[in-house]
Scaffold this motif. Structure first.
Motif, mmCIF file in Angstrom:
data_model
loop_
_atom_site.group_PDB
_atom_site.id
_atom_site.type_symbol
_atom_site.label_atom_id
_atom_site.label_comp_id
_atom_site.label_asym_id
_atom_site.label_seq_id
_atom_site.Cartn_x
_atom_site.Cartn_y
_atom_site.Cartn_z
ATOM 1 N N LEU A 251 -1.249 -28.781 0.639
ATOM 2 C CA LEU A 251 -1.423 -28.187 -0.330
ATOM 3 C C LEU A 251 -2.223 -29.527 -1.460
ATOM 4 N N VAL A 252 -3.506 -28.997 -1.790
ATOM 5 C CA VAL A 252 -4.396 -29.801 -2.559
ATOM 6 C C VAL A 252 -4.575 -29.133 -3.760
ATOM 7 N N GLU A 253 -4.903 -30.157 -4.817
ATOM 8 C CA GLU A 253 -5.115 -29.602 -6.232
ATOM 9 C C GLU A 253 -6.683 -30.006 -6.535
ATOM 10 N N ARG B 140 -4.084 -37.015 -6.483
ATOM 11 C CA ARG B 140 -4.101 -37.923 -5.191
ATOM 12 C C ARG B 140 -5.051 -38.000 -4.329
ATOM 13 N N SER B 141 -5.477 -39.101 -4.091
ATOM 14 C CA SER B 141 -6.708 -39.442 -3.271
ATOM 15 C C SER B 141 -6.572 -38.605 -1.703
ATOM 16 N N SER C 247 3.907 -39.551 1.938
ATOM 17 C CA SER C 247 4.567 -38.462 1.307
ATOM 18 C C SER C 247 3.163 -37.528 0.693
ATOM 19 N N TRP C 248 3.509 -36.191 0.184
ATOM 20 C CA TRP C 248 2.610 -35.409 -0.256
ATOM 21 C C TRP C 248 3.114 -34.696 -1.007
ATOM 22 N N ARG C 249 2.635 -33.990 -2.066
ATOM 23 C CA ARG C 249 3.375 -33.038 -2.644
ATOM 24 C C ARG C 249 3.894 -31.845 -2.294
ATOM 25 N N GLU C 250 5.060 -31.163 -2.933
ATOM 26 C CA GLU C 250 5.697 -29.970 -2.532
ATOM 27 C C GLU C 250 5.079 -28.745 -3.002
ATOM 28 N N PHE C 251 4.532 -29.151 -4.108
ATOM 29 C CA PHE C 251 4.170 -27.601 -4.786
ATOM 30 C C PHE C 251 2.801 -28.007 -5.458
ATOM 31 N N ASP D 249 4.306 -23.451 -3.443
ATOM 32 C CA ASP D 249 4.425 -24.411 -2.149
ATOM 33 C C ASP D 249 4.129 -23.521 -0.940
ATOM 34 N N GLU D 250 4.600 -23.866 0.001
ATOM 35 C CA GLU D 250 3.879 -23.458 1.406
ATOM 36 C C GLU D 250 4.459 -22.169 1.682
#
Length: 552
Positions: free
Chosen positions: A377-379, A402-403, A415-419, A449-450
């Motif tokens: 999940l990328v913003e 986040r990079s 760790s990475w974002r959940e949503f 989310d996923e």
């Protein structure tokens, strides 16, 4: 990381599924496919707003709309909001613009602070932090009240230099065809989208901006300039939907992706959804004849864009710049094009808020990920953090993204974002009036989310909810079913935590706070709650002890 230049390419209103590398069965985009084969394609990139202005302000600040506040087109980006240019320049990289930003300057704020537009600082503040090589937002509509955009159009000046004699050649040539009588057939009117724009293809907007980018890169190479980010921000495939020959006949109704909609979506829809379905643009794009006329032109605009990418990439290779330039291709948002009975891009289905993202990094560290697809999940705000990470430390108390460098180098983040989050302030729209919603409450927030996509609507409305696993086309809104309260509660808790983040604490960083709370701040002689002098080392309190000067 070896310092390189960055070519940050953004198209306007390009859907995530309208590239052949993303699965379009008829529209071939070989040059972007080739770039994807040399880089990483991110399949789940979400913009922070489905509307041009606020989405772009998030791209350029690396911050959510909730943080930067420019929540609608032509809402000024407030003075003091740091941008890509601010972050990159202080780390040794220049930041230039070619094309559009859809940014409106905070003129009252500049006046209050005594910042003039013709100063270096004022020019950058009023141009979203960029130095300008060529700015043109590509919206030179004209009516009884004059031009939509009151500034000078560099593109119109270019067309007039090429012999186009119309008072507004953007309107009469680049975005209009001719009817059978030889009269103007404006691309503003959808029935004319199947006509060829009345312009030589090489003079149309996308080739013009591509040429200006090449001019910029050549100039910087001749100057032996310090590293740069060049934001090549295209005007198309945004409306008006009309394209010059030969692209206007390359596609027909048999080449269109099947429309994604179901009559059940009109059965007791969410009130906000219903209000946006009942607009003229949505009613028109819900008609087959409109889609069959407009989408071939939209596809032609994308095909032209891909051909111009081929022209640009071949030139970069010939100039020896391809191995020294990180290339990023994305879009500020998508477009419904009749999906879900909607036109434009006002809500949060994937055709609107999910955008293409390809990143090519020429460095050897990225060799192991070439041609891969990343499903994280990328913003869109992640790009600002990625660019800053390329040249220095990321100020995490300011940049909220986040990079993406770990993904490019095959290193999975711890760790990475959940949503992901997207926002829409529709207070300035007629739909807010139709719904009788207080402008302070005319806001929508999407969390995805996923598996699930949940949309919260202020103003007393219920949430919307989609099960992306069992309903990937988002046709069945479960928000009112009463059977998914636990899922909605989970998203409500996530939303609450997200809204409480310290996003406005941008002047003091994380490390400074850690140092302060550990009692390791500078010894400047401030003692709170200390009983006696010996409770602190003598050197700490020396200035607060000793003989009274008057008693000596």
């Amino acid at each position: 990381m070896t310092q390189k230049n960055i070519l940050f390419i953004m198209f306007d209103q390009l859907r995530h599924d309208y590239l052949s590398c993303a699965g379009h069965p008829h529209l071939k985009t070989p040059h972007l496919d080739k770039l994807a084969a040399k880089g990483v394609r991110f399949s789940k990139c979400y913009v922070q707003s489905p509307i041009c202005g606020p989405s772009r302000m998030s791209f350029y600040t690396g911050r959510y709309v909730h943080s930067h506040g420019a929540s609608w087109n032509n809402f000024p980006l407030k003075v003091g909001e740091m941008t890509l240019g601010d972050h990159l320049r202080e780390r040794g990289m220049d930041c230039w613009l070619i094309g559009k930003t859809h940014m409106k300057a905070d003129d009252p704020g500049m006046e209050r602070l005594g910042i003039t537009h013709d100063s270096i600082i004022g020019a950058r503040v009023s141009e979203c932090g960029f130095d300008i090589f060529e700015r043109d937002d590509g919206l030179w509509g004209e009516g009884p009240a004059g031009f939509y955009d009151k500034r000078r159009s560099p593109y119109n000046a270019y067309l007039k230099s090429k012999g186009y004699d119309a008072e507004n050649p953007w309107l009469h040539n680049a975005n209009a065809g001719l009817d059978e009588k030889g009269d103007i057939a404006s691309g503003w009117f959808l029935r004319h989208s199947d006509k060829a724009a009345n312009i030589d293809e090489r003079d149309s907007e996308t080739p013009w901006l591509t040429g200006r980018a090449m001019d910029f890169i050549a100039k910087k190479a001749s100057e032996n300039a310090r590293p740069w980010l060049c934001h090549l921000s295209y005007i198309k495939p945004h409306w008006p939907y009309i394209v010059p020959a030969p692209y206007h006949t390359m596609y027909g109704k048999d080449d269109l992706i099947k429309v994604v909609r179901n009559p059940s979506e009109k059965d007791d829809p969410h009130p906000v959804y219903a209000a946006f379905m009942d607009t003229e643009v949505s009613r028109n794009f819900s008609r087959d004849e409109v889609r069959e006329t407009v989408l071939p032109a939209y596809m032609g605009l994308i095909k032209q864009a891909d051909d111009q990418m081929g022209r640009l990439f071949d030139w970069l290779e010939a100039e020896g710049q391809m191995d020294n330039t990180v290339i990023v291709v994305t879009s500020d948002h998508g477009d419904y094009m009749g999906d879900h009975w909607l036109g434009e891009k006002d809500l949060f289905h994937d055709p609107s808020v999910r955008v293409p993202l390809i990143i090519y990094d020429p460095s050897p560290e990225a060799d192991g990920t070439r041609g891969t697809v990343c499903d994280a999940l990328v913003e869109s705000i992640d790009l600002a953090a990625t660019f800053v990470d390329m040249v220095g430390d990321v100020p995490e108390h300011i940049l909220e993204g986040r990079s993406l460098w770990p993904f490019l180098q095959g290193k999975k983040p711890e760790s990475w974002r959940e949503f992901a989050v997207s926002e829409y302030d529709y207070s300035a729209t007629p739909q807010a009036k139709v719904l009788d919603v207080d402008p302070r409450l005319a806001r929508l927030f999407m969390l995805v989310d996923e598996r699930w996509k949940c949309i919260f609507a202020d103003g007393g409305f219920r949430p919307m909810l989609f099960d992306l696993l069992n309903d990937p086309n988002e046709l069945n809104d479960l928000g009112g079913s009463g059977d998914h309260g636990d899922i909605i509660d989970m998203f409500q808790a996530r939303f609450s935590a997200w809204a409480r983040r310290p996003s406005q604490r941008t002047t003091v960083g994380h490390d400074a706070l850690i140092k302060s709370r550990d009692g390791t701040s500078e010894p400047v002689g401030i003692f709170i709650g200390i009983w006696q002098e010996d409770d602190k080392p003598a050197e700490m309190s020396a200035k607060a002890r000793g003989k009274d000067a008057r008693s000596e």
